[in-house]
Design an enzyme around this catalytic site. Structure first.
Site, PDB file in Angstrom:
ATOM      1  N   SER A  63       0.790  -1.238   0.000  1.00  0.00           N
ATOM      2  CA  SER A  63       0.000   0.000   0.000  1.00  0.00           C
ATOM      3  C   SER A  63       0.817   1.281   0.000  1.00  0.00           C
ATOM      4  O   SER A  63       0.264   2.361  -0.206  1.00  0.00           O
ATOM      5  CB  SER A  63      -0.932   0.034   1.219  1.00  0.00           C
ATOM      6  OG  SER A  63      -1.928  -0.938   1.096  1.00  0.00           O
ATOM      7  N   LYS A  66       0.379   3.404  -2.909  1.00  0.00           N
ATOM      8  CA  LYS A  66      -0.772   4.299  -3.044  1.00  0.00           C
ATOM      9  C   LYS A  66      -0.343   5.770  -3.009  1.00  0.00           C
ATOM     10  O   LYS A  66      -1.009   6.634  -3.572  1.00  0.00           O
ATOM     11  CB  LYS A  66      -1.809   4.005  -1.951  1.00  0.00           C
ATOM     12  CG  LYS A  66      -2.475   2.629  -2.085  1.00  0.00           C
ATOM     13  CD  LYS A  66      -3.425   2.346  -0.922  1.00  0.00           C
ATOM     14  CE  LYS A  66      -4.314   1.126  -1.138  1.00  0.00           C
ATOM     15  NZ  LYS A  66      -3.633  -0.167  -1.164  1.00  0.00           N
ATOM     16  N   TYR A 188      -3.456  -2.184 -10.427  1.00  0.00           N
ATOM     17  CA  TYR A 188      -3.384  -2.034  -8.979  1.00  0.00           C
ATOM     18  C   TYR A 188      -2.536  -3.139  -8.329  1.00  0.00           C
ATOM     19  O   TYR A 188      -1.661  -2.872  -7.503  1.00  0.00           O
ATOM     20  CB  TYR A 188      -4.803  -2.043  -8.406  1.00  0.00           C
ATOM     21  CG  TYR A 188      -4.864  -2.081  -6.908  1.00  0.00           C
ATOM     22  CD1 TYR A 188      -4.627  -0.938  -6.149  1.00  0.00           C
ATOM     23  CD2 TYR A 188      -5.158  -3.264  -6.226  1.00  0.00           C
ATOM     24  CE1 TYR A 188      -4.671  -0.964  -4.757  1.00  0.00           C
ATOM     25  CE2 TYR A 188      -5.206  -3.297  -4.845  1.00  0.00           C
ATOM     26  CZ  TYR A 188      -4.966  -2.157  -4.113  1.00  0.00           C
ATOM     27  OH  TYR A 188      -5.008  -2.192  -2.746  1.00  0.00           O
ATOM     28  N   TYR A 239      -4.065   2.844   7.893  1.00  0.00           N
ATOM     29  CA  TYR A 239      -5.281   2.036   7.983  1.00  0.00           C
ATOM     30  C   TYR A 239      -6.216   2.618   9.050  1.00  0.00           C
ATOM     31  O   TYR A 239      -6.344   3.841   9.116  1.00  0.00           O
ATOM     32  CB  TYR A 239      -4.934   0.564   8.259  1.00  0.00           C
ATOM     33  CG  TYR A 239      -4.047  -0.008   7.187  1.00  0.00           C
ATOM     34  CD1 TYR A 239      -4.426   0.001   5.843  1.00  0.00           C
ATOM     35  CD2 TYR A 239      -2.791  -0.549   7.491  1.00  0.00           C
ATOM     36  CE1 TYR A 239      -3.594  -0.512   4.846  1.00  0.00           C
ATOM     37  CE2 TYR A 239      -1.969  -1.074   6.501  1.00  0.00           C
ATOM     38  CZ  TYR A 239      -2.384  -1.046   5.186  1.00  0.00           C
ATOM     39  OH  TYR A 239      -1.571  -1.554   4.218  1.00  0.00           O
ATOM     40  N   VAL A 257       1.111  -3.762   3.937  1.00  0.00           N
ATOM     41  CA  VAL A 257       1.065  -5.060   4.618  1.00  0.00           C
ATOM     42  C   VAL A 257       2.303  -5.913   4.371  1.00  0.00           C
ATOM     43  O   VAL A 257       2.449  -6.988   4.949  1.00  0.00           O
ATOM     44  CB  VAL A 257      -0.197  -5.890   4.250  1.00  0.00           C
ATOM     45  CG1 VAL A 257      -1.443  -5.233   4.807  1.00  0.00           C
ATOM     46  CG2 VAL A 257      -0.281  -6.121   2.765  1.00  0.00           C
TER      47      VAL A 257
END
Lengths: 303, 303, 303, 303
Positions: A63, A66, A188, A239, A257
């Site tokens: 992530s 992102k 993605y 998160y 993660v």
């Protein structure tokens, strides 16, 4: 500040905790990572670099990608980006569909999975080869010309990414995904599967600590855009533990993660920690402790 | 930085927007406030003060009092404070009971109503006259020796505060309110009903920009505790619009439905804006625009 | 059908399961009830009565009283009754506040606590002494002239009914409770605290199996109103286990946390079972099994 | 009872309301159906048939097919059917993913979309050609040997069924869909796309009013299984308006967004009404009014 000594100190002190937390196990290539690894890297705004532990070992950035996707989307920003994705913390699991239903397919922010899928869809609309462009951006920022996709990870994500697939189709149903959901998912999953080391990621994040520009003077974003990404990293980057993270660490950061966390102190440094064991919110357990030690000892934080 | 000129400039430029937004109308004393008022005050870390507009008019500080309550609670901290109230943004209306039910009576953070009720309960457990002690703290911090409770506001809150009353009893049902809910509500309603001007509130907030200490050297909190309150102001201080607020303004802040917003830039200044018209999230519409102009023009923000 | 023999058979067969489930323990007077008790009574539409086990022992009827409150409210129906309370199963715990918030203070149905509080408020608006009128109705229906409130239960409910109190204030906040919440709660807690035996309750429920009229010809409701209460007992009468109850038992019924269940087969019989041990949904564990045996052996059900 | 005259009367009286409600418009083949159509058919347990209005026009049975799918699944019942799908009313929209997330991929009941997808998955596990077997069952029950799939409907559902696709992948993510989601969706979309007339559907539903057996003596289910399907039709058959439907109509029934409603009175009749205009819950507006008139005039209902 002698960061090299400090990083060594932190790595030493936390050595006994290597392996704590729980390694992500939803796909075999992540599940098989040695949980005892622990690295940290910090690059100062003047270019000096400091590393300790397993700082040169590449891991799946997951992530953290992102942040780079959002950077690309903001570079090519269409007016409607913030109509299609919100800027609020979700207060829910990163892969929750509940808010998506209540909020008519508009994800809360670009750092939860649903939001990143919309950002990816935005990029796919404007760039010829979005998958590749992001990799090129990451190579440029990190200086790691040989950085690439970990295909084993990307393939495993695709094979088991049922919830992300559900999310993509769900947003398609709301009209908030414009391209083919499978193409969006493919890009993605590949973005998440980029592999970098702590040293490379700390370099890659420097533009966020340096008003949008790399140390060689290439500007990715305006100073204001950079502040805004940093703001979103504080409110949405960890998160559903952003409050706790801000309380304990006090830096804009984005976790993945894979066990990595990229954190910046604007004007001062870009840092990356990595250790695969995660806490219940999905953030690297040792990573948070290392960053907590870093800000506690130096007294530095954005607050 | 010539803050005096800047504040004047901001007040002038936004003059045409006075009266925009919607004044809180759930109790008559708030509903009858003149919506065209607009004030701003900024106190630098060296003690210089700058004001513009209606900066000397007192208004109901409402939820801004939650910062002072939390400060008191942290001063007298029991170990279990953070077991009884969380530190995460709620992602819901400030008076929602939904999360309280799902999360067994533990409010998400000290800045939503439920959380402030628990904080008030904590204070009531340790202080002889909690209602008065908070007022004394506010007087000390602001230098406004004559500051007091607006009884009309406190009485109206008590008479119509059905949802807060529901919340208090609900938490009592979960065992997370230990005292008499009516006593907790009485103290809470009075704390919200303290009246201060922008100038007084900017002074009162200075310890948050000054490592926990007032300019005359009295320390309320440790530097770390202060960073932590500031962190929570970023992640939880603007109701369910914290992400948008951080994106646009970039400062730790706490807003109230009286139309005030207290914002600090650690090491630099404490500021307060006030204009009664609220946006849909309950934050002062003109207040946010003024703070947005302040950080945009100066380029200053914690990010 | 030889119901006397059948009831004996059922009580015998289930004897080994006496004491299973968990007795309601939120108030001492319920917690101290002997869990091994188990009674059943059935009254046929021709007036014949059948009993087995502890059918003459009085117990706290708790939520079964909601059927009688609704009957009173429908007798004195104001046009807006069904604007203030819905007719849908809740799909949630009987004491949940979540739907109440999402649905603006309108409870899903009259058989969950919030709905019964609104029904009680409706009764209080039209009857001089609502608390007493309901008791009189229950005495008339059951023939138990000496039935009364168990004050120990009513007092304990009042002392510990924090969640119900929260619910009442919450609805007051939405404007859906018109009277004084404390008066509504007082009546509600007393209605729940009426004590009756299985035999008495089976008699009391006969009007629901007999087109709205008692066997001596006094009509409480029209046939259509009676069908409608029976319909709501099927869709809303067994807390959030109505689907399972309909599947297994197939009769309109209302349960209470005292361990009683009143069930009717229109045109045929009214029955009551009682055993204090509850399942996870709050329904009498042995009670459901007894009713399941009753309908399985006879092949009778409304379906 | 002269049902023929009664049906004519109902169709006449409601003639002025033809066209009310809103025709399902999410796919063109449904959106283009003439909204003024209105038919009703009733078959008595002795085989006599009564029809009025457009009772011979075929329409898309949509969710009414869920009754037949469940019948097939119960015929071939695996032990774990009720571990994989619940039996409770959902209290939410038929296509909601919220409960699915909270309840770990276990749909509330077999009559919401998610539940029917699981039921379809169960059928696909046990039957060689599940798509065809269901059509054969419907042909056998209805006597309509030429009944078939409306391919235009099935194709349109497949092309636009993003939310159903999301649901299938979401449950796959929870491990509660075992087959290929696309194969499950294909069968599901075809089952929904079966076209039948009111007369044919009334015949097809007769086994539910006749203890599980057709009038020619072929038994599909045991009497108890039949009671159980009827029970679920009451508690889960009318989307999230089951309480209102039971209150107003009082019959086990299953509705579809094509505007049809199949309703049975066990021991007495099977009936089908059809009119394309839907109410806000997705049930045929005129259909409910017709059934309400039917039970009000005859005084018949299961309650």
């Amino acid at each position: 500040m002698d960061y090299s000594a400090l990083l060594e100190e932190i790595v030493d002190e936390l050595a006994g905790q290597r392996g704590c937390g729980r390694v992500a196990d939803y796909i075999p290539p992540l599940a098989s990572v040695d949980p005892n690894q622990f690295g940290i890297a910090l690059m100062e705004a003047d270019g000096r670099e400091h590393v300790a532990g397993d700082a040169e070992v590449r891991f799946s950035i997951q992530s953290i990608s992102k942040v780079f996707s959002l950077t690309l989307a903001m570079q090519h920003a269409r007016d409607d980006l913030w109509q299609r994705v919100g800027r609020e913390p979700s207060g829910n699991r990163f892969n929750s569909l509940v808010q998506l239903e209540h909020e008519h397919g508009i994800p809360r922010n670009p750092f939860i999975n649903a939001g990143a899928l919309v950002v990816t869809d935005v990029i796919l609309e404007v760039l010829a080869d979005a998958k590749r462009t992001l990799l090129d951006l990451v190579r440029q920022l990190s200086g790691a010309a040989d950085a690439g996709f970990d295909d084993a990870v990307a393939d495993a994500e695709a094979a088991s990414g049922h919830t992300n697939r559900a999310m993509a189709w769900f947003m398609k149903g709301f009209g908030n995904l414009r391209g083919d959901p499978e193409a969006v998912l493919d890009a993605y999953f590949h973005h998440c599967a980029i592999a970098l080391s702590c040293r490379e990621l700390a370099r890659a994040g420097m533009y966020l600590a340096h008003r949008g520009c790399t140390l060689d003077g290439t500007c990715m974003l305006s100073p204001q855009q950079t502040q805004r990404i940093n703001a979103m990293m504080v409110t949405c980057g960890a998160y559903d533990a952003v409050g706790d993270f801000a309380y304990r660490v006090g830096l804009p950061a984005k976790s993945g993660v894979g066990g990595g966390i990229l954190a910046v102190l604007p004007g001062h440094f870009s840092a990356c920690v990595w250790s695969p064991g995660l806490d219940s919110a999905g953030n690297s357990m040792l990573g948070i402790r290392a960053l907590e030690a870093l800000t506690a000892r130096t007294g530095l934080s954005v607050f």
